[in-house]
Design an enzyme around this catalytic site. Structure first.
Site, PDB file in Angstrom:
ATOM      1  N   ARG A   2     -24.936  -7.943  18.764  1.00 45.16           N
ATOM      2  CA  ARG A   2     -24.060  -6.989  19.443  1.00 45.16           C
ATOM      3  C   ARG A   2     -24.801  -5.687  19.759  1.00 45.16           C
ATOM      4  NH1 ARG A   2     -18.777  -7.922  19.992  1.00 45.16           N
ATOM      5  NH2 ARG A   2     -18.346  -5.684  20.118  1.00 45.16           N
TER       6      ARG A   2
ATOM      7  N   CYS B 208      -7.674  -4.350  23.513  1.00 42.96           N
ATOM      8  CA  CYS B 208      -7.347  -5.207  24.658  1.00 42.96           C
ATOM      9  C   CYS B 208      -6.172  -6.109  24.279  1.00 42.96           C
ATOM     10  CB  CYS B 208      -8.547  -6.021  25.128  1.00 42.96           C
ATOM     11  SG  CYS B 208      -9.270  -7.093  23.881  1.00 42.96           S
TER      12      CYS B 208
ATOM     13  N   PRO C 273     -19.983  -4.545  24.503  1.00 35.77           N
ATOM     14  CA  PRO C 273     -21.276  -4.677  25.176  1.00 35.77           C
ATOM     15  C   PRO C 273     -21.742  -3.440  25.950  1.00 35.77           C
ATOM     16  CG  PRO C 273     -19.594  -5.737  26.490  1.00 35.77           C
ATOM     17  CD  PRO C 273     -18.911  -5.268  25.237  1.00 35.77           C
ATOM     18  N   GLY C 274     -20.945  -2.369  25.999  1.00 33.72           N
ATOM     19  CA  GLY C 274     -21.424  -1.125  26.586  1.00 33.72           C
ATOM     20  C   GLY C 274     -20.737  -0.669  27.852  1.00 33.72           C
ATOM     21  N   GLY C 275     -19.764  -1.419  28.333  1.00 29.79           N
ATOM     22  CA  GLY C 275     -19.091  -1.042  29.576  1.00 29.79           C
ATOM     23  C   GLY C 275     -18.379   0.295  29.472  1.00 29.79           C
ATOM     24  N   LYS C 276     -17.667   0.513  28.363  1.00 33.90           N
ATOM     25  CA  LYS C 276     -16.965   1.786  28.170  1.00 33.90           C
ATOM     26  C   LYS C 276     -17.953   2.919  27.921  1.00 33.90           C
ATOM     27  CE  LYS C 276     -12.637  -0.220  26.382  1.00 33.90           C
ATOM     28  NZ  LYS C 276     -13.047  -1.646  26.373  1.00 33.90           N
TER      29      LYS C 276
ATOM     30  N   ASP D 247     -12.722   1.618  20.008  1.00 33.15           N
ATOM     31  CA  ASP D 247     -12.261   0.433  20.733  1.00 33.15           C
ATOM     32  C   ASP D 247     -12.234  -0.715  19.723  1.00 33.15           C
ATOM     33  OD1 ASP D 247     -11.464  -1.069  22.984  1.00 33.15           O
ATOM     34  OD2 ASP D 247     -13.511  -1.793  23.263  1.00 33.15           O
TER      35      ASP D 247
ATOM     36  N   ASP E  32     -22.064  -1.274  10.292  1.00 35.17           N
ATOM     37  CA  ASP E  32     -20.616  -1.161  10.157  1.00 35.17           C
ATOM     38  C   ASP E  32     -20.272   0.307   9.917  1.00 35.17           C
ATOM     39  OD1 ASP E  32     -17.940  -1.155   9.265  1.00 35.17           O
ATOM     40  OD2 ASP E  32     -18.149  -3.157   8.407  1.00 35.17           O
TER      41      ASP E  32
ATOM     42  N   ALA F 160     -18.956  -0.239  20.213  1.00 34.15           N
ATOM     43  CA  ALA F 160     -19.308   0.036  21.611  1.00 34.15           C
ATOM     44  C   ALA F 160     -19.775  -1.172  22.415  1.00 34.15           C
ATOM     45  CB  ALA F 160     -20.399   1.108  21.660  1.00 34.15           C
TER      46      ALA F 160
END
Length: 412
Positions: free
Chosen positions: A272, A368, A246-249, A315, A294, A244
């Site tokens: 992280r 990405c 850096p948290g944008g999603k 992601d 993990d 997750a």
């Protein structure tokens, strides 16, 4: 601080990057913290460093053309800085030559001076030659990567992707409705243009620093929104956001859920997870717990506690081939057959979390990357081994003027 010192710091950053395995962003950050640089000096230094790295093979071509003889790695780095300024940064010729020559050590100064002065004399011819070069050379894309693009995307699309991958990304932000979002006054002040295809996103001329600090917006590319909206959780759902940080999603998921329901946002322990927690707190996300570790290991505890999820977002770590313009050094880290180990990791992560999905639940796998093997290839393999799943939908974005490259597939 003078431009000369900014160039000197740029040289030291490039030296450390070439001589270590560190990511360029971490080196730049460390140098900025250890040197008293103003905003303009930081921008100037970053422009040189990232510009050289983006155009590394093109600059190497010009060095060889202007002086085809042996030279030290340090002299070559100095020439990269000088030639980049003259040909691509359009720094005044006298400043580019004189200040760059001053970076060279005593023995190599004469050579650097001669090469850069020849570069100035032949500037127009060199720039014309650049326009006629093959796309891989013109836009400094490693041959093995460009060959994959041509095979998977076709010649024309590959040329567009190469060009867009070599252009610095525009400033993009997302208005965060959890904390009221950006006001009309904010949008006017930063000269914002709404991105109609992506809800809440704007291209801006400058960053709204106070709104960012207040959490009313977040610096984020529009492509990052395709996975959360494809998952589309309800406000009463329990959601797992794997990988997750850096948290944008995660923040978009929370917004879709009206800050209700429950999200468990997972990432590896350390910086992280710490960054994830800090960002979510600033963005006003209240329906989320952080799970550090993990997931291939921590999922056993969730399974034993009979924790199951309505929706899961994976992601996954990937090649970053859709975001080369944001991660300038990523393309130089990818060796031939670079997808092999990544695909193993992506399949491991998916296989670890699929048992945590409720009956009737849905999962989105996203990257990405624009590489088919990491995207549709992984989905095909996971469906083969988990026959109760099928692909319900998918989205593939190619880097363009508005968004980075990204992929998302919905399974259920």
């Amino acid at each position: 601080m003078s431009d000369h010192n900014a160039r000197k710091i740029s040289l030291s950053i490039l030296r450390e990057w070439e001589e270590s395995s560190k990511f360029i962003d971490s080196i730049i950050d460390k140098k900025f913290r250890s040197n008293d640089l103003g905003h303009l000096d930081k921008s100037y230094t970053q422009n040189i460093v990232l510009g050289v790295i983006r155009n590394l093979s093109l600059l190497d071509h010009f060095v060889e053309k202007l002086r085809n003889s042996k030279m030290s790695s340090e002299t070559r780095r100095v020439l990269y800085i000088g030639i980049y300024q003259i040909l691509l940064m359009r720094t005044p010729d006298h400043a580019a030559v004189n200040e760059t020559v001053n970076l060279a050590n005593g023995k190599s100064r004469g050579m650097v001076n001669a090469i850069l002065r020849r570069c100035v004399r032949e500037k127009e011819n060199l720039l014309e030659e650049k326009e006629d070069m093959d796309p891989a050379d013109k836009f400094s894309i490693p041959d093995h990567i460009y060959a994959r693009w041509e095979k998977q995307l076709g010649k024309e699309t590959s040329m567009d992707v190469a060009e867009n991958s070599n252009i610095p990304a525009k400033l993009m932000i997302r208005s965060n409705e959890l904390l009221g979002g950006l006001s009309d006054e904010d949008l006017t002040e930063i000269d914002a243009t709404r991105i109609d295809q992506f809800k809440g996103f704007y291209e801006v001329k400058k960053l709204p620093l106070k709104a960012i600090a207040d959490g009313r917006c977040y610096v984020q590319d529009p492509s990052t929104s395709i996975a959360p909206y494809l998952l589309n959780p309800d406000s009463n759902h329990t959601v797992l956001d794997a990988c997750a940080s850096p948290g944008g999603k995660t923040a978009i998921l929370s917004s879709i859920m009206s800050n209700e329901g429950k999200i468990i946002a997972s990432d590896i322990e350390g910086p992280r997870s710490e960054r994830l927690l800090k960002n979510l707190k600033r963005l006003g996300v209240k329906n989320t717990e952080i799970l550090s570790g993990d997931l291939r290991e921590t999922k056993d505890a969730l399974e034993n506690e009979n924790v199951r999820f309505d929706r899961i977002l994976v992601d996954a770590p990937c090649s970053n081939s859709g975001v080369f313009r944001r991660r300038a050094d990523a393309k130089w880290r990818l060796m031939p057959n670079y997808t092999n180990e990544l695909i193993d990791l992506q399949l491991e992560l998916l296989s670890a979390v699929i048992p945590l999905m409720k009956k009737g639940g849905k999962l989105v796998y996203s990257t990405c990357s624009i590489d088919a093997e990491e995207n549709t290839g992984v989905i095909s393999k996971i469906i083969e081994t988990h026959t109760h799943l099928e692909k319900l939908d998918e989205v593939q974005l190619i880097p363009n003027d508005i968004n980075d490259g990204a992929y998302a597939a919905l399974l259920g």
